[in-house]
Design a protein around this motif. Structure first.
Motif, PDB file in Angstrom:
ATOM      1  N   HIS A   1      -8.016  56.772  71.208  1.00 24.24           N
ATOM      2  CA  HIS A   1      -8.603  54.952  69.767  1.00 24.24           C
ATOM      3  C   HIS A   1      -9.414  55.243  69.950  1.00 24.24           C
ATOM      4  N   GLY A   2      -9.989  54.376  68.425  1.00 23.85           N
ATOM      5  CA  GLY A   2     -11.379  53.657  68.406  1.00 23.85           C
ATOM      6  C   GLY A   2     -11.698  53.086  68.455  1.00 23.85           C
ATOM      7  N   PHE A   3     -13.048  52.421  67.981  1.00 26.00           N
ATOM      8  CA  PHE A   3     -13.768  51.601  68.540  1.00 26.00           C
ATOM      9  C   PHE A   3     -13.627  49.618  68.199  1.00 26.00           C
ATOM     10  N   PRO A   4     -13.261  49.077  68.886  1.00 29.54           N
ATOM     11  CA  PRO A   4     -13.589  49.322  70.426  1.00 29.54           C
ATOM     12  C   PRO A   4     -11.934  48.222  70.833  1.00 29.54           C
ATOM     13  N   PHE A   5     -11.681  49.396  70.590  1.00 28.80           N
ATOM     14  CA  PHE A   5     -10.056  49.294  71.201  1.00 28.80           C
ATOM     15  C   PHE A   5      -9.661  49.879  72.399  1.00 28.80           C
ATOM     16  N   ASP A   6      -7.604  49.968  72.633  1.00 33.51           N
ATOM     17  CA  ASP A   6      -8.049  50.349  73.793  1.00 33.51           C
ATOM     18  C   ASP A   6      -6.595  51.401  72.956  1.00 33.51           C
TER      19      ASP A   6
ATOM     20  N   LEU B   1      -8.515  58.687  66.102  1.00 33.27           N
ATOM     21  CA  LEU B   1      -8.645  57.263  65.511  1.00 33.27           C
ATOM     22  C   LEU B   1     -10.590  57.273  65.436  1.00 33.27           C
ATOM     23  N   SER B   2     -11.044  57.026  63.800  1.00 32.66           N
ATOM     24  CA  SER B   2     -12.236  57.318  63.856  1.00 32.66           C
ATOM     25  C   SER B   2     -13.233  57.859  65.197  1.00 32.66           C
ATOM     26  N   MET B   3     -13.514  56.704  66.537  1.00 32.09           N
ATOM     27  CA  MET B   3     -14.404  56.717  67.199  1.00 32.09           C
ATOM     28  C   MET B   3     -13.807  58.093  67.859  1.00 32.09           C
ATOM     29  N   GLY B   4     -12.381  57.881  68.448  1.00 28.27           N
ATOM     30  CA  GLY B   4     -11.718  58.743  69.140  1.00 28.27           C
ATOM     31  C   GLY B   4     -11.144  60.580  68.408  1.00 28.27           C
ATOM     32  N   GLY B   5     -11.415  60.516  66.841  1.00 20.79           N
ATOM     33  CA  GLY B   5     -11.827  61.273  65.916  1.00 20.79           C
ATOM     34  C   GLY B   5     -13.051  62.437  67.214  1.00 20.79           C
ATOM     35  N   TYR B   6     -14.027  61.059  66.481  1.00 23.13           N
ATOM     36  CA  TYR B   6     -15.701  61.769  66.926  1.00 23.13           C
ATOM     37  C   TYR B   6     -15.663  62.367  68.716  1.00 23.13           C
ATOM     38  N   VAL B   7     -14.797  61.945  69.561  1.00 28.34           N
ATOM     39  CA  VAL B   7     -14.550  62.586  70.965  1.00 28.34           C
ATOM     40  C   VAL B   7     -13.717  63.953  70.839  1.00 28.34           C
TER      41      VAL B   7
ATOM     42  N   ARG C   1     -29.063  49.697  63.412  1.00 32.46           N
ATOM     43  CA  ARG C   1     -28.712  49.343  63.224  1.00 32.46           C
ATOM     44  C   ARG C   1     -27.545  49.644  64.756  1.00 32.46           C
ATOM     45  N   ARG C   2     -26.821  49.856  64.485  1.00 33.96           N
ATOM     46  CA  ARG C   2     -26.021  50.402  66.332  1.00 33.96           C
ATOM     47  C   ARG C   2     -26.790  49.834  67.474  1.00 33.96           C
ATOM     48  N   GLU C   3     -27.933  50.323  67.310  1.00 29.55           N
ATOM     49  CA  GLU C   3     -29.031  49.944  68.895  1.00 29.55           C
ATOM     50  C   GLU C   3     -29.204  48.537  68.934  1.00 29.55           C
TER      51      GLU C   3
ATOM     52  N   GLY D   1     -17.657  40.391  61.888  1.00 29.19           N
ATOM     53  CA  GLY D   1     -18.732  41.513  60.614  1.00 29.19           C
ATOM     54  C   GLY D   1     -17.105  43.135  60.948  1.00 29.19           C
ATOM     55  N   MET D   2     -16.308  43.426  61.573  1.00 29.55           N
ATOM     56  CA  MET D   2     -15.778  44.213  61.800  1.00 29.55           C
ATOM     57  C   MET D   2     -14.653  43.621  61.561  1.00 29.55           C
ATOM     58  N   ILE D   3     -14.439  42.886  61.705  1.00 29.85           N
ATOM     59  CA  ILE D   3     -12.638  42.424  60.782  1.00 29.85           C
ATOM     60  C   ILE D   3     -12.192  42.853  59.973  1.00 29.85           C
TER      61      ILE D   3
ATOM     62  N   GLY E   1     -23.373  55.635  72.159  1.00 29.34           N
ATOM     63  CA  GLY E   1     -22.534  56.802  72.137  1.00 29.34           C
ATOM     64  C   GLY E   1     -22.574  56.997  70.868  1.00 29.34           C
ATOM     65  N   MET E   2     -22.273  56.362  69.882  1.00 34.93           N
ATOM     66  CA  MET E   2     -21.716  56.617  68.466  1.00 34.93           C
ATOM     67  C   MET E   2     -23.325  57.244  67.819  1.00 34.93           C
ATOM     68  N   ALA E   3     -23.803  56.572  67.902  1.00 35.39           N
ATOM     69  CA  ALA E   3     -25.609  56.589  67.382  1.00 35.39           C
ATOM     70  C   ALA E   3     -25.828  58.089  67.771  1.00 35.39           C
TER      71      ALA E   3
ATOM     72  N   ALA F   1     -12.766  50.942  54.392  1.00 39.26           N
ATOM     73  CA  ALA F   1     -14.444  50.522  54.102  1.00 39.26           C
ATOM     74  C   ALA F   1     -15.124  51.235  54.987  1.00 39.26           C
ATOM     75  N   ILE F   2     -15.190  51.925  56.182  1.00 35.29           N
ATOM     76  CA  ILE F   2     -15.868  52.323  57.098  1.00 35.29           C
ATOM     77  C   ILE F   2     -16.464  54.163  56.730  1.00 35.29           C
ATOM     78  N   VAL F   3     -14.731  54.604  56.401  1.00 32.11           N
ATOM     79  CA  VAL F   3     -14.997  56.266  56.067  1.00 32.11           C
ATOM     80  C   VAL F   3     -14.510  56.172  54.749  1.00 32.11           C
TER      81      VAL F   3
ATOM     82  N   GLY G   1      -6.679  50.536  54.927  1.00 29.83           N
ATOM     83  CA  GLY G   1      -7.911  50.881  55.047  1.00 29.83           C
ATOM     84  C   GLY G   1      -8.052  51.383  56.292  1.00 29.83           C
ATOM     85  N   HIS G   2      -9.010  51.140  57.764  1.00 33.06           N
ATOM     86  CA  HIS G   2      -9.011  52.081  58.280  1.00 33.06           C
ATOM     87  C   HIS G   2      -8.641  52.314  59.646  1.00 33.06           C
ATOM     88  N   LEU G   3      -7.300  51.779  59.760  1.00 36.76           N
ATOM     89  CA  LEU G   3      -6.458  51.904  60.872  1.00 36.76           C
ATOM     90  C   LEU G   3      -4.916  52.091  60.202  1.00 36.76           C
TER      91      LEU G   3
HETATM   92  C1  MLT Z   1     -13.780  53.393  64.851  1.00 35.02           C
HETATM   93  O1  MLT Z   1     -12.676  52.299  64.437  1.00 35.02           O
HETATM   94  O2  MLT Z   1     -13.938  54.075  66.258  1.00 35.02           O
HETATM   95  C2  MLT Z   1     -15.386  52.593  64.738  1.00 35.02           C
HETATM   96  O3  MLT Z   1     -16.015  51.826  63.265  1.00 35.02           O
HETATM   97  C3  MLT Z   1     -16.612  53.906  64.146  1.00 35.02           C
HETATM   98  C4  MLT Z   1     -17.721  53.826  63.314  1.00 35.02           C
HETATM   99  O4  MLT Z   1     -18.258  52.927  64.080  1.00 35.02           O
HETATM  100  O5  MLT Z   1     -17.669  55.102  63.515  1.00 35.02           O
END
Ligand code: MLT
Length: 261
Positions: free
Chosen positions: A18-23, A85-91, A123-125, A143-145, A182-184, A209-211, A235-237
């Motif tokens: 999953h992405g951030f900050p989901f489950d 998805l998103s952070m899940g993709g980074y992982v 900004r993340r920090e 801010g994310m929604i 962790g993402m930063a 709007a994020i990627v 969008g992002h999801l």
């Molecule tokens: C996510 O959806 O996992 C985050 O938006 C990823 C990010 O902030 O880079």
């Protein structure tokens, strides 16, 4: 750390991150769709859902290690399809680099290979500190929604927006701060892409709007067996904004490029 998880179905193993900050609940639609042909495993990444918070930054590599611990625990030693998805993709990318023998296919949704810019990392920090100081991730989530969904989703599927919002608002502040750090800290994976030889489906949202779409497309082009699918009007999801497009696309990719081999 052994993550909490759920699983559905039988067949070749598909792990969805999953992405951030989901489950893990964000994948329940796709898991149900695939469960007739696949064994779908949905972990809660560290700190989220029912997985415990672990001290220190939740690096993408640590989360990838948690997924391997889960697969070991389940006795799944062969290559699996890993989707994120998103952070899940980074992982998922961290996993493909660190454990190439455990990954047989990749599904990369609304995600990128690049690292944060120094400004984005700063900004993340700042957000992590404010969430820790106040114990309240409300401002971050507010801010994310608006960045998560295409306008059409907000109009046509308000229940999807409400459900995701409630998952986000129940995330533990400590998990949010750890994942932000962790993402930063994540490295640029672009130089690794040519060495990731497994079939990979990259899904991008036209209004993400994020990627940015171009970044996702460049990732698909740099992956030797990358395929690119742009989903209009989302969008992002993408998987939850347009399941009628994404679910069959994922299944036909898995059927043709993963299960058939
Ligand atoms: C996510 O959806 O996992 C985050 O938006 C990823 C990010 O902030 O880079």
């Amino acid at each position: 750390m052994m993550p909490a998880f759920e699983e559905q179905g039988d067949g070749p193993v598909v792990v969805l991150l999953h992405g951030f900050p989901f489950d893990r609940s964000m994948w329940s639609g796709l898991a149900g769709y695939l469960a007739g042909s696949y064994r779908v495993i949905l972990p809660d990444l560290r700190g989220f859902g029912r997985s415990p918070v672990v001290g220190g930054p939740a690096t993408m590599e640590a989360m990838a290690g948690d997924v391997i611990a889960l697969l070991d625990h389940l006795g799944v030693t062969g290559p699996v399809a890993v989707g994120g998805l998103s952070m899940g993709g980074y992982v998922a990318l961290a996993l493909a680099v660190a454990h190439p023998d455990r990954v047989g296919a990749l599904l990369l949704c609304n995600t990128r290979a690049g690292a944060d810019t120094p400004e984005a990392a700063a900004r993340r920090e700042e957000s992590a500190r404010s969430v820790e100081a106040t114990g309240q991730p409300g401002a971050l989530i507010d801010g994310m929604i608006p960045k998560l969904f295409a306008p059409r989703t907000a109009q046509e599927r308000p229940e999807v927006v409400a459900e995701i919002e409630s998952v986000m608002r129940s995330a533990a502040p400590a998990a949010i701060a750890a994942a932000l750090r962790g993402m930063a800290a994540r490295p640029d994976r672009t130089p690794d892409l040519p060495g990731i030889g497994v079939p990979a489906l990259v899904i991008a949202g036209e209004e993400d709007a994020i990627v940015p779409v171009d970044e996702a497309r460049a990732m698909a082009e740099a992956l030797p067996r990358g395929e690119f699918q742009l989903v209009a009007g989302v969008g992002h999801l993408a998987p939850i904004e347009a399941p009628e497009v994404v679910h069959p696309a994922v299944k036909s990719f898995l059927d043709g490029r993963f299960a058939a081999v």
